[in-house]
Design a protein around this motif. Structure first.
Motif, PDB file in Angstrom:
ATOM      1  N   VAL A 113       0.834  -1.202   0.000  1.00 56.08           N
ATOM      2  CA  VAL A 113       0.000   0.000   0.000  1.00 56.08           C
ATOM      3  C   VAL A 113       0.867   1.249   0.000  1.00 56.08           C
ATOM      4  O   VAL A 113       0.649   2.193  -0.766  1.00 56.08           O
ATOM      5  CB  VAL A 113      -0.951  -0.002   1.219  1.00 56.08           C
ATOM      6  CG1 VAL A 113      -1.614   1.366   1.386  1.00 56.08           C
ATOM      7  CG2 VAL A 113      -2.005  -1.088   1.069  1.00 56.08           C
ATOM      8  N   GLU A 159      -9.753  -4.444   0.633  1.00 57.47           N
ATOM      9  CA  GLU A 159      -9.253  -3.662   1.770  1.00 57.47           C
ATOM     10  C   GLU A 159      -7.947  -2.951   1.411  1.00 57.47           C
ATOM     11  O   GLU A 159      -7.729  -1.791   1.777  1.00 57.47           O
ATOM     12  CB  GLU A 159      -9.027  -4.572   2.985  1.00 57.47           C
ATOM     13  CG  GLU A 159     -10.315  -5.031   3.657  1.00 57.47           C
ATOM     14  CD  GLU A 159     -10.048  -6.070   4.735  1.00 57.47           C
ATOM     15  OE1 GLU A 159      -8.866  -6.503   4.866  1.00 57.47           O
ATOM     16  OE2 GLU A 159     -10.996  -6.468   5.431  1.00 57.47           O
ATOM     17  N   GLN A 160      -7.072  -3.653   0.684  1.00 59.96           N
ATOM     18  CA  GLN A 160      -5.801  -3.058   0.268  1.00 59.96           C
ATOM     19  C   GLN A 160      -6.028  -1.891  -0.696  1.00 59.96           C
ATOM     20  O   GLN A 160      -5.404  -0.828  -0.575  1.00 59.96           O
ATOM     21  CB  GLN A 160      -4.926  -4.122  -0.402  1.00 59.96           C
ATOM     22  CG  GLN A 160      -4.546  -5.281   0.493  1.00 59.96           C
ATOM     23  CD  GLN A 160      -3.372  -4.948   1.396  1.00 59.96           C
ATOM     24  OE1 GLN A 160      -2.261  -4.714   0.935  1.00 59.96           O
ATOM     25  NE2 GLN A 160      -3.617  -4.906   2.696  1.00 59.96           N
ATOM     26  N   ASP A 170      -7.378   0.994   1.158  1.00 54.98           N
ATOM     27  CA  ASP A 170      -6.388   1.595   2.046  1.00 54.98           C
ATOM     28  C   ASP A 170      -5.451   2.534   1.278  1.00 54.98           C
ATOM     29  O   ASP A 170      -4.979   3.536   1.829  1.00 54.98           O
ATOM     30  CB  ASP A 170      -5.581   0.511   2.757  1.00 54.98           C
ATOM     31  CG  ASP A 170      -4.956   1.017   4.054  1.00 54.98           C
ATOM     32  OD1 ASP A 170      -5.557   1.909   4.697  1.00 54.98           O
ATOM     33  OD2 ASP A 170      -3.870   0.545   4.409  1.00 54.98           O
ATOM     34  N   ARG A 209      -7.558   5.640   0.926  1.00 54.76           N
ATOM     35  CA  ARG A 209      -7.719   6.287   2.235  1.00 54.76           C
ATOM     36  C   ARG A 209      -6.451   7.004   2.658  1.00 54.76           C
ATOM     37  O   ARG A 209      -6.484   8.154   3.151  1.00 54.76           O
ATOM     38  CB  ARG A 209      -8.093   5.237   3.286  1.00 54.76           C
ATOM     39  CG  ARG A 209      -8.370   5.832   4.672  1.00 54.76           C
ATOM     40  CD  ARG A 209      -8.234   4.786   5.769  1.00 54.76           C
ATOM     41  NE  ARG A 209      -6.895   4.216   5.819  1.00 54.76           N
ATOM     42  CZ  ARG A 209      -5.840   4.829   6.361  1.00 54.76           C
ATOM     43  NH1 ARG A 209      -5.963   6.051   6.883  1.00 54.76           N
ATOM     44  NH2 ARG A 209      -4.655   4.241   6.370  1.00 54.76           N
ATOM     45  N   THR A 210      -5.307   6.351   2.472  1.00 54.67           N
ATOM     46  CA  THR A 210      -4.033   6.955   2.859  1.00 54.67           C
ATOM     47  C   THR A 210      -3.770   8.229   2.062  1.00 54.67           C
ATOM     48  O   THR A 210      -3.326   9.251   2.606  1.00 54.67           O
ATOM     49  CB  THR A 210      -2.879   5.956   2.650  1.00 54.67           C
ATOM     50  OG1 THR A 210      -3.166   4.759   3.383  1.00 54.67           O
ATOM     51  CG2 THR A 210      -1.570   6.536   3.122  1.00 54.67           C
TER      52      THR A 210
END
Length: 420
Positions: free
Chosen positions: A95, A129-130, A133, A136-137
């Motif tokens: 990520v 999810e990855q 993420d 999101r990051t």
């Protein structure tokens, strides 16, 4: 085996992402601010691994970093080069690596956003999810305001797909193949009902966000944002026996049922060690082009699908001429059309006249009577329209009834061969 460098990973995963047509490329000049012996004057580049050009919701052409999170995959879709049984070089970004690449490219003015997809690793939920993420990051930790397009996984938890929509400008879910029976045959781990259920979930959230936006003055609160660029999908053509009629039928169902912004058509690419029931050669690129033209007629030119279907031979669009011209040649009795009097929906039926040209023509005829010279100034394709129109000083005469009218607009055989 030695660990791959970030550049090695980028080379593999950017190349693997080229098969996804949902990030549409647009033509541009090749230029770069980086010279062989050091930087040149200026900023940015149209070159580089993983950089594609796409259109934002407001119509701007923007550069995107287009990569896969990984090309490892637990699925064995037989038409996919990254299937688990494929013998290809594999790589996987973390990520943080995707985040850093996006920020570094952005700061160097190479890109304005990110297009991120992935093979399935461990499980659909874990992979989703990855992907989430990464977004999101970028959004929350680095305050990234650039464009983000996330390819979502229909088998993943709907809440993860919803979270992707909250972070991305656009989301997409690939329908893969035109027919459910073909998907069952070539990709048994995937299910068209599951894919369409995921699309329906995205549509509901898009509708909710749109309603909240409409009521923002009443509620006096900032409405939630969900994928303002909407959702899109991709269909692989030429991998199965689906005809163009089958493909357009599926497309119209997707547009009407799920409010898609765009259906992308991607010609099947043969690969090494492929299944024997897959075609050994790539379908003509012109077939992909004709499908896009037919798609445009359905979306922006007020054509019905039955009108396109009637212009096909054995369910396939004519590769020599575009579908609007094919329709016009079958309905010569409806021409010529008077460009000074006809309503917009009839003007849109004239070969050679695009929607923007028609709008400019309507605006111009409010002030003057349109002559042939005026039409030539409005569009570069006036020659194609001439057999089908009349102006204040022009009539097509017997041109519309000539037997070789179709051949007049068909490309020479050597030119058509280049598109096959």
């Amino acid at each position: 085996m030695a660990a791959r460098s970030l550049i090695d990973k980028l080379a593999i995963l950017a190349d693997a992402a080229k098969y996804d047509a949902s990030c549409a490329s647009s033509g541009t000049a090749t230029r770069s601010s980086m010279g062989q012996n050091g930087p040149k004057q200026g900023l940015g580049s149209t070159e580089g691994m993983g950089i594609c050009h796409a259109y934002a919701p407001d119509g701007r052409c923007i550069s995107l970093l287009k990569v896969l999170l990984t090309n490892f995959c637990i699925f064995d879709c037989r038409y996919c080069v990254n299937r688990v049984s494929s013998n290809v070089d594999r790589a996987r970004f973390s990520v943080s690596e995707v985040v850093q690449l996006t920020l570094d490219f952005y700061k160097r003015n190479y890109i304005e956003g990110l297009f991120l997809s992935s093979g399935i690793i461990q499980s659909p939920d874990y992979t989703m999810e990855q992907i989430v993420d990464v977004a999101r990051t970028l959004r929350e930790e680095h305050q990234f305001r650039g464009y983000i397009h996330l390819k979502t996984i229909p088998e993943a938890d709907p809440l993860l797909i919803a979270r992707a929509g909250e972070l991305a400008d656009r989301v997409s879910i690939n329908v893969e193949l035109p027919k459910e029976s073909s998907l069952e045959h070539f990709a048994p781990e995937k299910s068209q009902p599951v894919i369409r259920k995921a699309m329906a979930g995205v549509k509901l959230r898009l509708d909710d966000a749109r309603d909240a936006q409409a009521n923002r003055l009443i509620r006096k609160a900032k409405p939630p944002v969900f994928a303002p660029g909407g959702q899109s999908t991709q269909m692989i053509i030429g991998a199965d026996a689906s005809t163009d009629t089958d493909i357009l039928k599926t497309s119209t169902e997707l547009y009407s049922g799920y409010g898609l912004r765009r259906v992308y058509y991607s010609a099947f690419s043969p690969m090494q060690d492929a299944s024997l029931d897959l075609p050994p050669v790539k379908p003509p690129l012109m077939r992909e082009h004709r499908l896009y033209q037919a798609d445009w007629l359905l979306r922006f030119y007020q054509f019905e699908r039955s009108e396109i279907d009637a212009s096909t031979t054995n369910g396939m669009l004519d590769l020599d001429i575009d579908p609007k011209l094919a329709w016009a040649l079958r309905h010569r009795s409806q021409f010529p059309i008077d460009v000074n009097r006809a309503p917009r929906h009839l003007l849109l039926r004239i070969p050679g006249l695009g929607a923007k040209t028609v709008d400019r023509l309507i605006e111009a005829r409010r002030m003057t009577s349109i002559r042939l010279a005026d039409l030539i100034k409005l569009t570069k394709t006036a020659k194609k329209a001439m057999p089908f129109i009349q102006t204040a000083d022009y009539q097509p005469g017997g041109l519309l009834d000539t037997d070789n009218l179709r051949a007049r607009f068909a490309p020479p055989p050597e030119q058509l061969a280049l598109a096959v």
